[in-house]
Design a protein around this motif. Sequence first.
Motif, PDB file in Angstrom:
ATOM      1  N   ASN A 393      39.094  36.366  29.449  1.00  0.00           N
ATOM      2  CA  ASN A 393      37.866  35.796  28.881  1.00  0.00           C
ATOM      3  C   ASN A 393      36.940  36.837  28.257  1.00  0.00           C
ATOM      4  O   ASN A 393      35.760  36.557  28.030  1.00  0.00           O
ATOM      5  N   GLN A 394      37.446  38.027  28.021  1.00  0.00           N
ATOM      6  CA  GLN A 394      36.600  39.051  27.413  1.00  0.00           C
ATOM      7  C   GLN A 394      37.456  40.197  26.888  1.00  0.00           C
ATOM      8  O   GLN A 394      38.656  40.289  27.203  1.00  0.00           O
ATOM      9  N   SER A 395      36.815  41.046  26.103  1.00  0.00           N
ATOM     10  CA  SER A 395      37.462  42.260  25.610  1.00  0.00           C
ATOM     11  C   SER A 395      36.595  43.436  26.023  1.00  0.00           C
ATOM     12  O   SER A 395      35.427  43.538  25.628  1.00  0.00           O
ATOM     13  N   THR A 396      37.145  44.314  26.836  1.00  0.00           N
ATOM     14  CA  THR A 396      36.384  45.458  27.343  1.00  0.00           C
ATOM     15  C   THR A 396      37.367  46.529  27.797  1.00  0.00           C
ATOM     16  O   THR A 396      38.591  46.333  27.758  1.00  0.00           O
ATOM     17  N   THR A 397      36.833  47.666  28.253  1.00  0.00           N
ATOM     18  CA  THR A 397      37.711  48.719  28.738  1.00  0.00           C
ATOM     19  C   THR A 397      38.192  48.387  30.143  1.00  0.00           C
ATOM     20  O   THR A 397      37.591  47.571  30.855  1.00  0.00           O
ATOM     21  N   LEU A 398      39.266  49.040  30.540  1.00  0.00           N
ATOM     22  CA  LEU A 398      39.813  48.828  31.874  1.00  0.00           C
ATOM     23  C   LEU A 398      38.807  49.232  32.951  1.00  0.00           C
ATOM     24  O   LEU A 398      38.621  48.519  33.950  1.00  0.00           O
ATOM     25  N   ASN A 399      38.140  50.359  32.748  1.00  0.00           N
ATOM     26  CA  ASN A 399      37.148  50.812  33.722  1.00  0.00           C
ATOM     27  C   ASN A 399      35.975  49.844  33.818  1.00  0.00           C
ATOM     28  O   ASN A 399      35.489  49.535  34.913  1.00  0.00           O
ATOM     29  N   ASN A 400      35.509  49.346  32.667  1.00  0.00           N
ATOM     30  CA  ASN A 400      34.391  48.404  32.680  1.00  0.00           C
ATOM     31  C   ASN A 400      34.767  47.087  33.365  1.00  0.00           C
ATOM     32  O   ASN A 400      33.949  46.473  34.060  1.00  0.00           O
ATOM     33  N   PHE A 401      35.993  46.650  33.151  1.00  0.00           N
ATOM     34  CA  PHE A 401      36.432  45.412  33.801  1.00  0.00           C
ATOM     35  C   PHE A 401      36.421  45.579  35.312  1.00  0.00           C
ATOM     36  O   PHE A 401      35.978  44.679  36.050  1.00  0.00           O
ATOM     37  N   TYR A 402      36.883  46.736  35.788  1.00  0.00           N
ATOM     38  CA  TYR A 402      36.877  46.974  37.232  1.00  0.00           C
ATOM     39  C   TYR A 402      35.446  47.070  37.757  1.00  0.00           C
ATOM     40  O   TYR A 402      35.141  46.534  38.835  1.00  0.00           O
ATOM     41  N   ARG A 403      34.573  47.734  36.990  1.00  0.00           N
ATOM     42  CA  ARG A 403      33.169  47.827  37.422  1.00  0.00           C
ATOM     43  C   ARG A 403      32.543  46.435  37.514  1.00  0.00           C
ATOM     44  O   ARG A 403      31.686  46.182  38.369  1.00  0.00           O
ATOM     45  N   THR A 404      32.944  45.546  36.616  1.00  0.00           N
ATOM     46  CA  THR A 404      32.449  44.170  36.676  1.00  0.00           C
ATOM     47  C   THR A 404      32.879  43.491  37.971  1.00  0.00           C
ATOM     48  O   THR A 404      32.102  42.760  38.597  1.00  0.00           O
ATOM     49  N   ILE A 405      34.122  43.735  38.376  1.00  0.00           N
ATOM     50  CA  ILE A 405      34.613  43.168  39.635  1.00  0.00           C
ATOM     51  C   ILE A 405      33.787  43.690  40.811  1.00  0.00           C
ATOM     52  O   ILE A 405      33.334  42.925  41.661  1.00  0.00           O
ATOM     53  N   VAL A 406      33.591  44.998  40.841  1.00  0.00           N
ATOM     54  CA  VAL A 406      32.820  45.619  41.926  1.00  0.00           C
ATOM     55  C   VAL A 406      31.386  45.085  41.934  1.00  0.00           C
ATOM     56  O   VAL A 406      30.838  44.740  42.989  1.00  0.00           O
ATOM     57  N   GLY A 407      30.785  45.004  40.754  1.00  0.00           N
ATOM     58  CA  GLY A 407      29.415  44.505  40.657  1.00  0.00           C
ATOM     59  C   GLY A 407      29.302  43.062  41.105  1.00  0.00           C
ATOM     60  O   GLY A 407      28.337  42.690  41.797  1.00  0.00           O
ATOM     61  N   ASP A 408      30.273  42.241  40.744  1.00  0.00           N
ATOM     62  CA  ASP A 408      30.260  40.831  41.124  1.00  0.00           C
ATOM     63  C   ASP A 408      30.354  40.678  42.637  1.00  0.00           C
ATOM     64  O   ASP A 408      29.604  39.887  43.240  1.00  0.00           O
ATOM     65  N   VAL A 409      31.248  41.431  43.255  1.00  0.00           N
ATOM     66  CA  VAL A 409      31.370  41.381  44.718  1.00  0.00           C
ATOM     67  C   VAL A 409      30.088  41.866  45.376  1.00  0.00           C
ATOM     68  O   VAL A 409      29.602  41.270  46.353  1.00  0.00           O
ATOM     69  N   GLY A 410      29.507  42.954  44.838  1.00  0.00           N
ATOM     70  CA  GLY A 410      28.267  43.490  45.405  1.00  0.00           C
ATOM     71  C   GLY A 410      27.119  42.503  45.330  1.00  0.00           C
ATOM     72  O   GLY A 410      26.361  42.342  46.296  1.00  0.00           O
ATOM     73  N   ILE A 411      26.987  41.825  44.187  1.00  0.00           N
ATOM     74  CA  ILE A 411      25.904  40.843  44.016  1.00  0.00           C
ATOM     75  C   ILE A 411      26.078  39.676  44.981  1.00  0.00           C
ATOM     76  O   ILE A 411      25.117  39.230  45.626  1.00  0.00           O
ATOM     77  N   LYS A 412      27.320  39.189  45.083  1.00  0.00           N
ATOM     78  CA  LYS A 412      27.580  38.064  45.989  1.00  0.00           C
ATOM     79  C   LYS A 412      27.342  38.459  47.444  1.00  0.00           C
ATOM     80  O   LYS A 412      26.791  37.674  48.224  1.00  0.00           O
ATOM     81  N   ALA A 413      27.756  39.678  47.804  1.00  0.00           N
ATOM     82  CA  ALA A 413      27.553  40.147  49.180  1.00  0.00           C
ATOM     83  C   ALA A 413      26.070  40.300  49.483  1.00  0.00           C
ATOM     84  O   ALA A 413      25.604  39.949  50.573  1.00  0.00           O
TER      85      ALA A 413
END
Length: 482
Positions: A393-413
């Motif tokens: 659902n997006q176009s981004t770098t591999l590192n940015n995609f992983y940071r998005t995952i980490v950020g999403d988990v952090g926000i939910k936690a």
Amino acid sequence: MLSTFHGLEIGKRAIFAQQTALSVTGHNIANANTEGYTRQNAITQATNPLSYPGLNAGNGPLQIGTGVETKEINRIRDSFLDGQFRSQNEQQGFWNVKHDTLSKIEETLNEPTDTGLQATMDRFWQSWEDLAKEPDSLAARAAVLSNANALAGRFNQISDSINNLSTDLQNQLSTKTQEMNNLTKQVSELNLQIAKITASGQQPNDLMDQRDLMVDKLSKMADIQVKPAGNGMVDILVGQAYVVEGDQNFSVSFDSKTKQILLNGQTATLKSGEIAGMMESLTRDISSFLSKINELVTTFSREVNQIHTDASAMNLDDIQSRKTDSNAPLDRLPFFVAKGSSDNPETAGDITVNPLIAASLNKIAAARAANASDAGNATELNNLKFKNVSFSNQSTTLNNFYRTIVGDVGIKAQEAEQMESNSEILLQQADSRRQSVSGVSIDEEMTNMVKFQQSYNAASRYISVMDEVLDKLINGTGRVGI
């Protein structure tokens, strides 16, 4: 005429009433620290009066009292406060589970640390940069292989940890539903005992306390509704389905195959409570996180493999064979494969370094020309970390995609932690309000004890006075002058 012993009867009733009140007070004091106990109170009322015959009986309200009796021993309980407490208990149970699950996912990611996935990916990219500077260096190639193995291992570790967490949640769901069944069975059994005692005209206060404690525990597990039924019983529903109806209870179970909660064999949807928190953690939080990690692995390995198997990519063995035959076929080996096959990995648990590359450093394709000092492919792989690639659902770098995952988990936690904290405060407030009404206050009970003791002493003294009066009447009448 009134009975000669009318006064003694009034005194006797007074003693019995105050003795009952003292017994209730003692019961309250004894259970001051008993979980689920509700303060009790002896309700007294004046007994039926007697008509007082006399010359003026028809000219006024001439009735005389006959003393006191204990009407009932009731529980000081507010159903509205019970409802508030159970509502907050459901929310606290839900967010407690959510926060615990998301915290464990955060621990699995272990970011930001030197052992986290981000640092491991950075070392992998750095090793390609180092290889681009010395494409014929075996030490640089060994570093690429080592960091690639570490990265694949880190993906595998994350997958294993999340799958273990999923299994733990499923086991907890099976245990929790069984615990819920045990509680509903106890409630139905208490319902039956309460109904029998209530039908005989008595008030089973202590049994009702035990049942309310069971209901409180149930409220932490699921969003229940409690409805009064006949003869002091209660019905308990989850949604529109009964889990307790009178003296019957209905089974709740977790289907590990469909990952659904079943109530009496039918699919049930829970909105709050520990079980709902476990279900949402299992089917949403864990599933969503694992899906994103798997997408990262699939996209990452696809992009790396595309460059490593490019038509112009050459490893040291390719370069050596082209020296003798300019048309010699190239190996074009994928760098990452799925375990046990040569396919592109689709999950974090399957990714591994191609065994052929792991067996020979020469198989790492760093060049794009038949020259051992060429680093065209290594440079291309190093530049991959800066390149925007296509995800679902997006176009981004591999590192940015992983940071998005980490950020999403952090926000939910963080949200779950805040909601858990808020629900805990609200639960404590609801419990404090309920305890202010239903809980035992030692100071208040001591005051009541002194009050009832004085009333008991006064009643005893009254009987002594009546005894003296009757003694005078019985033994002194007709003995004047003797």
